[in-house]
Every structure is written in structure tokens, then in C-alpha cells.
Design a protein around this motif. Structure first.
Motif, PDB file in Angstrom:
ATOM      1  N   GLY A   1       0.791  -1.227   0.000  1.00  0.00           N
ATOM      2  CA  GLY A   1       0.000   0.000   0.000  1.00  0.00           C
ATOM      3  C   GLY A   1       0.820   1.271   0.000  1.00  0.00           C
ATOM      4  N   LEU A   2       2.047   1.222  -0.529  1.00  0.00           N
ATOM      5  CA  LEU A   2       2.895   2.404  -0.563  1.00  0.00           C
ATOM      6  C   LEU A   2       2.447   3.350  -1.677  1.00  0.00           C
ATOM      7  CD1 LEU A   2       6.402   0.744  -0.061  1.00  0.00           C
ATOM      8  CD2 LEU A   2       4.819   1.637   1.671  1.00  0.00           C
ATOM      9  N   SER A   3       2.978   4.564  -1.651  1.00  0.00           N
ATOM     10  CA  SER A   3       2.608   5.566  -2.651  1.00  0.00           C
ATOM     11  C   SER A   3       2.925   5.069  -4.050  1.00  0.00           C
ATOM     12  CB  SER A   3       3.368   6.873  -2.384  1.00  0.00           C
ATOM     13  OG  SER A   3       3.239   7.760  -3.477  1.00  0.00           O
ATOM     14  N   GLN A   4       1.943   5.103  -4.922  1.00  0.00           N
ATOM     15  CA  GLN A   4       2.161   4.659  -6.290  1.00  0.00           C
ATOM     16  C   GLN A   4       3.070   5.613  -7.050  1.00  0.00           C
ATOM     17  OE1 GLN A   4      -1.627   3.803  -8.143  1.00  0.00           O
ATOM     18  NE2 GLN A   4      -2.264   2.451  -6.475  1.00  0.00           N
ATOM     19  N   HIS A   5       3.022   6.900  -6.704  1.00  0.00           N
ATOM     20  CA  HIS A   5       3.924   7.860  -7.338  1.00  0.00           C
ATOM     21  C   HIS A   5       5.375   7.551  -6.987  1.00  0.00           C
ATOM     22  CE1 HIS A   5       0.108  10.201  -7.217  1.00  0.00           C
ATOM     23  NE2 HIS A   5       0.524  10.614  -8.394  1.00  0.00           N
ATOM     24  N   VAL A   6       5.649   7.412  -5.702  1.00  0.00           N
ATOM     25  CA  VAL A   6       7.020   7.203  -5.241  1.00  0.00           C
ATOM     26  C   VAL A   6       7.551   5.867  -5.738  1.00  0.00           C
ATOM     27  CG1 VAL A   6       8.489   6.934  -3.206  1.00  0.00           C
ATOM     28  CG2 VAL A   6       6.674   8.668  -3.224  1.00  0.00           C
ATOM     29  N   SER A   7       6.730   4.815  -5.649  1.00  0.00           N
ATOM     30  CA  SER A   7       7.158   3.503  -6.104  1.00  0.00           C
ATOM     31  C   SER A   7       7.468   3.512  -7.601  1.00  0.00           C
ATOM     32  CB  SER A   7       6.085   2.459  -5.806  1.00  0.00           C
ATOM     33  OG  SER A   7       6.412   1.212  -6.382  1.00  0.00           O
ATOM     34  N   GLY A   8       6.593   4.135  -8.382  1.00  0.00           N
ATOM     35  CA  GLY A   8       6.800   4.182  -9.822  1.00  0.00           C
ATOM     36  C   GLY A   8       8.071   4.920 -10.205  1.00  0.00           C
ATOM     37  N   LEU A   9       8.308   6.059  -9.571  1.00  0.00           N
ATOM     38  CA  LEU A   9       9.531   6.810  -9.853  1.00  0.00           C
ATOM     39  C   LEU A   9      10.760   6.016  -9.425  1.00  0.00           C
ATOM     40  CD1 LEU A   9       8.418  10.402  -8.812  1.00  0.00           C
ATOM     41  CD2 LEU A   9       8.707   9.519 -11.132  1.00  0.00           C
ATOM     42  N   GLY A  10      10.635   5.283  -8.312  1.00  0.00           N
ATOM     43  CA  GLY A  10      11.735   4.445  -7.859  1.00  0.00           C
ATOM     44  C   GLY A  10      12.035   3.333  -8.852  1.00  0.00           C
ATOM     45  N   VAL A  11      10.986   2.718  -9.395  1.00  0.00           N
ATOM     46  CA  VAL A  11      11.175   1.673 -10.395  1.00  0.00           C
ATOM     47  C   VAL A  11      11.831   2.243 -11.649  1.00  0.00           C
ATOM     48  CG1 VAL A  11       9.957   0.116 -11.979  1.00  0.00           C
ATOM     49  CG2 VAL A  11       9.323   0.184  -9.566  1.00  0.00           C
ATOM     50  N   THR A  12      11.426   3.443 -12.051  1.00  0.00           N
ATOM     51  CA  THR A  12      12.033   4.076 -13.221  1.00  0.00           C
ATOM     52  C   THR A  12      13.525   4.297 -13.024  1.00  0.00           C
ATOM     53  OG1 THR A  12      10.122   5.167 -14.245  1.00  0.00           O
ATOM     54  CG2 THR A  12      12.209   6.326 -14.375  1.00  0.00           C
ATOM     55  N   LEU A  13      13.898   4.856 -11.877  1.00  0.00           N
ATOM     56  CA  LEU A  13      15.319   5.112 -11.609  1.00  0.00           C
ATOM     57  C   LEU A  13      16.107   3.807 -11.517  1.00  0.00           C
ATOM     58  CD1 LEU A  13      14.943   7.979  -8.975  1.00  0.00           C
ATOM     59  CD2 LEU A  13      15.654   8.202 -11.356  1.00  0.00           C
ATOM     60  N   PHE A  14      15.524   2.815 -10.835  1.00  0.00           N
ATOM     61  CA  PHE A  14      16.207   1.533 -10.660  1.00  0.00           C
ATOM     62  C   PHE A  14      16.381   0.811 -11.990  1.00  0.00           C
ATOM     63  CE2 PHE A  14      15.637  -3.113  -9.599  1.00  0.00           C
ATOM     64  CZ  PHE A  14      16.959  -3.317  -9.214  1.00  0.00           C
ATOM     65  N   ALA A  15      15.303   0.725 -12.779  1.00  0.00           N
ATOM     66  CA  ALA A  15      15.355  -0.010 -14.038  1.00  0.00           C
ATOM     67  C   ALA A  15      16.290   0.666 -15.040  1.00  0.00           C
ATOM     68  CB  ALA A  15      13.950  -0.139 -14.629  1.00  0.00           C
ATOM     69  N   ALA A  16      16.225   1.988 -15.122  1.00  0.00           N
ATOM     70  CA  ALA A  16      17.086   2.700 -16.068  1.00  0.00           C
ATOM     71  C   ALA A  16      18.560   2.545 -15.691  1.00  0.00           C
ATOM     72  CB  ALA A  16      16.696   4.171 -16.118  1.00  0.00           C
ATOM     73  N   SER A  17      18.862   2.671 -14.410  1.00  0.00           N
ATOM     74  CA  SER A  17      20.250   2.538 -13.962  1.00  0.00           C
ATOM     75  C   SER A  17      20.752   1.110 -14.138  1.00  0.00           C
ATOM     76  CB  SER A  17      20.371   2.955 -12.493  1.00  0.00           C
ATOM     77  OG  SER A  17      19.953   4.293 -12.310  1.00  0.00           O
ATOM     78  N   LEU A  18      19.895   0.131 -13.815  1.00  0.00           N
ATOM     79  CA  LEU A  18      20.289  -1.268 -13.953  1.00  0.00           C
ATOM     80  C   LEU A  18      20.523  -1.638 -15.415  1.00  0.00           C
ATOM     81  CD1 LEU A  18      20.764  -3.960 -12.500  1.00  0.00           C
ATOM     82  CD2 LEU A  18      18.312  -4.452 -12.780  1.00  0.00           C
ATOM     83  N   SER A  19      19.719  -1.087 -16.309  1.00  0.00           N
ATOM     84  CA  SER A  19      19.902  -1.390 -17.731  1.00  0.00           C
ATOM     85  C   SER A  19      21.261  -0.897 -18.215  1.00  0.00           C
ATOM     86  CB  SER A  19      18.775  -0.764 -18.557  1.00  0.00           C
ATOM     87  OG  SER A  19      18.816   0.646 -18.490  1.00  0.00           O
TER      88      SER A  19
END
Length: 315
Positions: free
Chosen positions: A91-109
Motif C-alpha cells: 500500500g505504498l505511494s504509487q507515485h514514489v514507487s513508480g519513480l523508484g522503479v524508473t530510476l532503478f530499471a534505467a540505472s540497472l539497464s
């Protein structure tokens, strides 16, 4: 004026519109599916970037092109499961989680790309999808070159838009997904599992986003570089609102933005020297903002969008 009419009458413009629209169609359909189930997925930019890298890397390592798309979809689904775990289960913030996934996925790629591919002056390439020749249609004057000279993923994207519209509005599964995005309590009362439906929608939607990214490296281009998505994910989020969460309108919105983009690229060659090129780059985004402002006033947002669901709680 004559130059502009020549641009509009060129087959190359309309072929480019379909090509530019394809990753937007995949991304918009993915975001739309997530939001129809009540989950905003701002991880789309990073997921598309990782999908572009994963699909390209799979083909670079010896897989065929369709397997590359499948690898991208699987990777996108994994990031979708991560986002769903944070937002649906915790139930965490969808905004914060989504931005976190974007930063994580882009950096990991970028990290994995540099880890797997030696640094070179010229990025390594793969053989991309070739245009599909459709008997009779591909040989038509003008229309053949303009509309029927596309690669297989483009036709897949258009087919998926039609299929998703049918699923959402003509099947019990689509009704369950829409009910979960509107009123998960009512869905629960009908014996459905809103948590499972949201997980499934986010994972499937994220897989579509990643395939949109893979199209860039396996069809539009033939190599990967970390900034190649260039904000297409954020455009997809806006197109979902423009489309009022309907796949058919999402397809039209992606084609409209692609037309603006393809048109401004050719307009630069006609008006070269008269205006800074940055003005032309702004045109599709300005027109998209205007269209979004007009359409958003009539858009009906899913009522449970961005609202976590706990059984027995009021939302």
C-alpha cells in the motif's frame, strides 16, 4: 505552403507515423491496463529502457528477434511485480514507487549493458526486424509504401490495441479489471480477488511497456544506448488520459503524436535556417499538451485509481 503539402503527400511521412507510434502504442496500452485496475505505473520510462536493453542483449547473445521481445516482456513483468508488491500488497505511494522503479530499471539497464558489452567507439548492432511484405497490399501505389511496409511488431501493436479493447469491454475478465479500478469492494463482494487482478494487470501492463522499449532496439534501430527512450514513457502516461482510458482512443492518440513528431522532423528540412531547430522539437509536445488539456476535461478517471485496497476498509 507547397513544401508542406509535399510533405503531407509523401508516403515516407505516413510510414514514419506508424513506426514512431508503435512504441507509444505498446507503452500506452500497458499504462492503460494498469490504471484500469486502479494502479498508476510511473515506472514506465525505466521499464521501457530496460526492455530495450534486455531485448537487444538477448538477440546480441544469439537469440532470435521474437525471443528478444519475449525476454523484454518477461523483464518488464518482473518490474511490474515489484511495483505491484510495493503498491498493492504494502500500500505504498504509487507515485514514489513508480519513480523508484524508473530510476532503478534505467540505472540497472545501463549497468548490465556495460557489464555484458565491451566499451567500443561504435555501439555493436544486431539485425533488426525487416518490413513484412503483404501480397497485393504492399504493392499498391502510395498506400503500399505508406501503410503496408511495416515490421511485424507494428502489426502486433495494432492487433493488441484491438484485442485489449475487446477484452476490457466484451469479456468477464475485462469487467472484473474495470470493476477493480472503479470499486474493489464491489469486486470483492462479487467473489473476485482485487489483489490478484491488480497484480495481473500491472504485470501484464509492464510487459507491454517493455516490449515497446524493445521495439526501439529490435525494429526502429539496431543498437542500444541508455537515453534512447527519450521521454516516451511520460508521453504514454499523458496519452492514457487523452484516450479516456479506452484502447481505441489510445491507438488514435499515439498515431496523432507520432504524426506531429514525424511532421516536425520533415518540416526542419524545409524551413532550415529560418527558425531554431528547438522550435520544431517543441511542436509535438505543445500540440499534445493542448489536445490533452481539451480531452482531460471530459475524461472520467477510474474511481479507485491510486487508492490502495484493504479488505474490510472503506476507500
Amino acid at each position: 505552403m507547397n513544401e508542406m503539402m509535399d510533405i503531407l503527400g509523401s508516403a515516407g511521412l505516413w510510414a514514419a507515423v506508424l513506426r514512431i507510434a508503435t512504441p507509444l502504442i505498446f507503452g500506452t496500452l500497458g499504462a492503460l491496463l494498469c490504471e484500469r485496475a486502479g494502479v498508476l505505473n510511473l515506472g514506465i520510462e525505466g521499464i521501457m529502457t530496460f526492455g530495450a536493453m534486455a531485448g537487444w542483449l538477448a538477440v546480441y547473445q544469439g537469440c532470435d528477434l521474437w525471443t528478444g521481445l519475449l525476454v523484454a516482456a518477461i523483464c518488464g513483468g518482473i518490474f511490474g511485480a515489484l511495483h505491484a508488491g510495493l503498491t498493492v500488497t504494502l500500500g505504498l505511494s504509487q507515485h514514489v514507487s513508480g519513480l523508484g522503479v524508473t530510476l532503478f530499471a534505467a540505472s540497472l539497464s545501463y549497468y548490465l549493458f556495460r557489464l555484458m558489452v565491451p566499451v567500443a567507439g561504435t555501439p555493436p548492432t544486431v539485425t533488426p526486424f525487416a518490413p513484412v511484405h503483404i501480397p497485393v497490399l504492399s504493392d499498391l501505389p502510395f498506400l503500399g509504401a505508406a501503410l503496408f511496409n511495416q515490421t511485424a511488431p507494428t502489426w502486433l501493436a495494432i492487433g493488441l490495441a484491438i484485442a485489449l479493447a475487446w477484452v476490457l469491454f466484451r469479456t468477464p475478465l475485462g469487467l472484473a479489471i474495470r470493476m477493480t479500478g472503479e470499486n474493489p469492494q464491489a469486486a470483492d463482494a462479487q467473489g473476485l480477488n482485487p489483489t490478484a487482478l491488480r497484480y495481473g494487470a500491472v504485470i501484464a501492463g509492464s510487459a507491454l511497456m517493455a516490449v515497446g522499449g524493445a521495439f526501439l532496439t529490435l525494429s526502429a534501430f539496431n543498437s542500444f544506448f541508455p537515453t534512447m527512450v527519450q521521454g516516451r514513457g511520460w508521453i504514454c502516461i499523458a496519452l492514457v488520459v487523452f484516450a479516456s482510458w479506452r484502447p481505441g482512443r489510445a491507438l488514435l492518440g499515439a498515431l496523432l503524436f507520432a504524426f506531429f513528431d514525424a511532421f516536425q522532423l520533415r518540416l526542419q528540412t524545409v524551413l532550415t535556417g529560418d527558425l531554431p531547430y528547438q522550435i520544431f522539437l517543441m511542436i509535438p509536445y505543445i500540440l499534445s499538451i493542448v489536445a490533452l488539456a481539451v480531452m482531460a476535461r471530459r475524461a472520467r478517471v477510474p474511481q479507485a485509481l491510486m487508492k490502495p485496497y484493504r479488505r474490510g476498509e472503506r476507500i
